[in-house]
Design a protein around this motif. Structure first.
Motif, short mmCIF file in Angstrom:
data_model
loop_
_atom_site.label_atom_id
_atom_site.label_comp_id
_atom_site.label_asym_id
_atom_site.label_seq_id
_atom_site.Cartn_x
_atom_site.Cartn_y
_atom_site.Cartn_z
N GLU A 78 0.92 -1.15 -0.03
CA GLU A 78 0.03 0.14 -0.08
C GLU A 78 0.87 1.36 0.06
OE1 GLU A 78 0.53 -1.40 4.28
OE2 GLU A 78 -0.37 -2.39 2.36
N ASP A 79 2.18 1.24 0.15
CA ASP A 79 3.11 2.22 0.29
C ASP A 79 3.74 2.47 -1.13
OD1 ASP A 79 2.52 2.73 3.00
OD2 ASP A 79 4.20 1.15 3.52
N TRP A 80 3.34 1.86 -2.13
CA TRP A 80 3.97 2.33 -3.49
C TRP A 80 3.09 3.15 -4.17
CZ3 TRP A 80 8.48 0.63 -5.53
CH2 TRP A 80 9.32 -0.46 -4.99
N PRO A 81 3.79 4.05 -5.06
CA PRO A 81 2.90 4.84 -5.80
C PRO A 81 2.44 4.48 -6.94
CG PRO A 81 5.35 5.19 -6.33
CD PRO A 81 5.05 4.19 -5.15
N PRO A 82 1.39 4.83 -7.64
CA PRO A 82 0.61 4.28 -8.60
C PRO A 82 1.64 4.09 -10.00
CG PRO A 82 -0.23 6.46 -8.30
CD PRO A 82 0.96 6.30 -7.40
N GLN A 83 2.49 4.83 -10.14
CA GLN A 83 3.23 4.73 -11.25
C GLN A 83 4.26 3.53 -11.13
OE1 GLN A 83 3.68 7.21 -9.16
NE2 GLN A 83 5.45 8.59 -9.41
N THR A 84 4.92 2.90 -12.22
CA THR A 84 5.87 1.94 -11.97
C THR A 84 7.23 2.56 -11.65
OG1 THR A 84 6.23 2.09 -14.45
CG2 THR A 84 4.61 0.47 -13.78
N ILE A 85 7.94 1.88 -11.05
CA ILE A 85 9.37 2.33 -10.61
C ILE A 85 10.42 1.27 -11.05
CG2 ILE A 85 11.02 2.78 -8.55
CD1 ILE A 85 8.43 4.04 -7.07
N GLY A 86 11.42 1.38 -11.72
CA GLY A 86 12.43 0.42 -12.25
C GLY A 86 13.75 0.72 -11.39
N ASP A 107 12.01 0.99 7.43
CA ASP A 107 10.46 0.76 7.48
C ASP A 107 9.96 1.90 6.43
OD1 ASP A 107 8.01 -0.14 7.25
OD2 ASP A 107 7.46 0.15 9.48
N VAL A 108 9.84 1.71 5.23
CA VAL A 108 9.24 2.87 4.21
C VAL A 108 7.60 3.22 4.45
CG1 VAL A 108 9.18 3.41 1.87
CG2 VAL A 108 10.91 2.29 2.61
N GLU A 109 7.52 4.41 4.69
CA GLU A 109 5.93 4.84 4.88
C GLU A 109 5.57 5.48 3.64
OE1 GLU A 109 6.48 7.08 8.31
OE2 GLU A 109 6.84 5.85 9.68
N PHE A 110 6.47 6.20 2.71
CA PHE A 110 6.19 6.81 1.45
C PHE A 110 7.15 6.54 0.47
CE2 PHE A 110 5.50 10.81 -0.79
CZ PHE A 110 4.31 10.52 -1.03
N VAL A 111 6.88 6.12 -0.47
CA VAL A 111 7.61 6.05 -1.76
C VAL A 111 7.30 7.17 -2.83
CG1 VAL A 111 8.46 4.69 -3.71
CG2 VAL A 111 7.85 3.63 -1.29
N GLU A 112 8.25 8.00 -3.39
CA GLU A 112 7.88 9.08 -4.30
C GLU A 112 8.94 8.97 -5.43
OE1 GLU A 112 7.88 13.77 -4.73
OE2 GLU A 112 8.52 12.94 -2.83
N ARG A 113 8.51 8.95 -6.71
CA ARG A 113 9.52 8.83 -7.79
C ARG A 113 9.82 10.15 -8.21
NH1 ARG A 113 8.18 5.97 -13.80
NH2 ARG A 113 9.94 6.75 -14.66
N VAL A 114 11.03 10.32 -8.26
CA VAL A 114 11.85 11.72 -8.57
C VAL A 114 12.08 12.18 -9.99
CG1 VAL A 114 13.56 13.27 -7.97
CG2 VAL A 114 12.87 11.81 -6.20
N ASN A 115 12.28 11.00 -10.81
CA ASN A 115 12.31 11.44 -12.11
C ASN A 115 11.40 10.64 -12.90
OD1 ASN A 115 13.36 8.79 -11.90
ND2 ASN A 115 15.22 9.36 -12.91
#
Length: 115
Positions: A78-86, A107-115
């Motif tokens: 549930e902490d992954w963003p909606p876009q894919t991350i490679g 323990d990650v609470e929030f993941v944000e794709r930067v690029n």
């Protein structure tokens, strides 16, 4: 009716906890923003890391790297963003250090794709 009042009383408690963790004035603890610093940090220390998630280790455990090193991070579904991350994408991870007998991980609470 009681539930309504309870919710109104509890809301400021939760918002205060969020604000306290981003306090930067006198008495604030230094922000941990590298893998090297996270590996030395105390249990439950707040971290904000920027780098790449290079591989899935097992289940919700991943290997994360930045310019200072690598470490394991735990990211719940549930902490992954909606876009894919490679593995080549830069991400910002917000969470806290989980220290046990086997070592440290974040323990990650929030993941944000930067690029």
């Amino acid at each position: 009716m009681k539930a309504k009042y309870l919710a109104l009383l509890a809301a400021p408690l939760f918002s205060t906890a969020v604000l306290a963790s981003s306090y930067t004035g006198p008495g604030a603890t230094a922000q941990i923003n590298t893998v090297a610093a996270a590996l030395e940090a105390a249990d439950d220390a707040q971290v904000v890391l920027q780098g790449q998630i290079v591989r899935r280790v097992n289940g919700d455990i991943y290997e994360f790297k930045d310019a200072t090193g690598t470490m394991k991070v735990e990211i719940d579904d549930e902490d992954w963003p909606p876009q894919t991350i490679g593995e080549k994408d830069t991400v910002k991870l917000t969470g806290d250090v989980d220290r046990d007998l086997m070592g440290r991980e974040v323990d990650v609470e929030f993941v944000e794709r930067v690029n």
